[in-house]
Design an enzyme around this catalytic site. Structure first.
Site, PDB file in Angstrom:
ATOM      1  CE  LYS A   9      -3.731  -2.468   2.419  1.00  0.00           C
ATOM      2  NZ  LYS A   9      -4.693  -2.454   3.562  1.00  0.00           N
ATOM      3  CE1 TYR A  49      -9.094  -3.001   0.463  1.00  0.00           C
ATOM      4  CE2 TYR A  49      -8.514  -0.914  -0.547  1.00  0.00           C
ATOM      5  CZ  TYR A  49      -8.154  -2.037   0.179  1.00  0.00           C
ATOM      6  OH  TYR A  49      -6.863  -2.187   0.626  1.00  0.00           O
ATOM      7  CG  ASN A 112      -3.341  -2.823   6.984  1.00  0.00           C
ATOM      8  OD1 ASN A 112      -3.255  -2.296   5.873  1.00  0.00           O
ATOM      9  ND2 ASN A 112      -4.310  -3.649   7.304  1.00  0.00           N
ATOM     10  CG  HIS A 115      -4.952  -6.267  -0.564  1.00  0.00           C
ATOM     11  ND1 HIS A 115      -6.158  -6.452   0.070  1.00  0.00           N
ATOM     12  CD2 HIS A 115      -4.981  -7.057  -1.668  1.00  0.00           C
ATOM     13  CE1 HIS A 115      -6.883  -7.309  -0.646  1.00  0.00           C
ATOM     14  NE2 HIS A 115      -6.197  -7.691  -1.698  1.00  0.00           N
ATOM     15  CD  GLU A 126      -8.435  -9.078  -3.904  1.00  0.00           C
ATOM     16  OE1 GLU A 126      -7.277  -9.493  -3.669  1.00  0.00           O
ATOM     17  OE2 GLU A 126      -9.300  -8.914  -3.014  1.00  0.00           O
TER      18      GLU A 126
END
Ligand code: RTP
Ligand code: MG
Length: 148
Positions: A9, A49, A112, A115, A126
Site C-alpha cells: 500500500k 474494496y 497496515n 493487502h 483482484e
C-alpha cells in the site's frame, strides 16, 4: 499453480519496504509472476474494496489507497493464498505477530502496509482488476526443484 494478489500500500511504498517485503516472499520459495508500481484510480479502488462499501471506513480506505503509488504483485506457489496471509499477519498491526509484515512494519489498522487476497475467488477477481493477461509471465525456476 495457485496465485494470489499482493499489494504494498502507499504507506509501504513511502516507508521504503518494497524490497524487504518482496525479499520475504522470494526467500519463502514463492514465485513472482507479475509486478508494477502504479497509481490506483478512485474507480479501481472502489471496485477492489467493493465488499467494504457499507463500512464506515470505506471513504478513508479509498482515499488512502489512492493517495500515492502502490506496488501491485502476483505471486504463485502451493498454498500461496493462505500462507501469504499468514506472512502478512493480522489486519490490525497491534495484533499482528512479530515476524509478520504488519507485525514488523505497521502500527495502525488504517496504515497496515500490505493487502493480500483472502480466498481463491478474491485472488482471481483482484488479479483481473489489476493485471492484464499479458502482464503475467510463466517461467520455470531451477530453484523450484529444491522447494517442491
Ligand atoms: P486487506 O484486504 O487490506 O488485505 O486486509 P484484510 O483482508 O486483513 O482486512 P479487511 O477486513 O479486508 O479490511 C480491508 C482494509 O481496510 C482497512 N480497515 N480499516 N478503520 C478500520 O477499522 C479498518 N478496518 C479495516 C485496513 O487497511 C484493512 O487492511
Ligand atoms: Mg481483505
Amino acid at each position: 499453480m495457485e496465485k494470489t494478489y499482493l499489494m504494498i500500500k502507499p504507506d509501504g511504498v513511502q516507508r521504503n519496504v518494497i524490497g524487504e517485503i518482496v525479499s520475504r516472499f522470494e526467500k519463502k520459495g514463492f514465485q513472482l509472476v507479475g509486478a508494477k508500481l502504479m497509481q490506483v484510480t478512485k474507480e479501481t479502488a472502489e471496485l477492489h474494496y467493493a465488499e467494504h462499501k457499507e463500512r464506515p471506513f470505506f471513504g478513508e480506505l479509498v482515499d488512502f489507497i489512492t493517495s500515492g503509488p502502490v506496488f501491485a504483485m502476483v505471486w504463485q506457489g502451493e498454498g500461496v493464498i493462505a500462507t501469504a496471509r499468514q506472512m502478512m499477519g493480522k489486519t490490525n498491526p497491534k495484533e499482528a505477530a512479530p515476524g509478520t509484515v504488519r507485525g514488523d512494519f505497521g502500527v495502525t489498522v488504517g496504515k497496515n502496509i500490505i493487502h493480500g487476497s483472502d480466498s481463491a475467488e478474491s485472488a482471481e477477481r483482484e488479479i483481473a482488476i489489476f493485471f492484464k493477461e499479458e502482464e503475467l509471465v510463466s517461467y520455470t525456476k531451477l530453484m523450484d526443484e529444491w522447494v517442491y
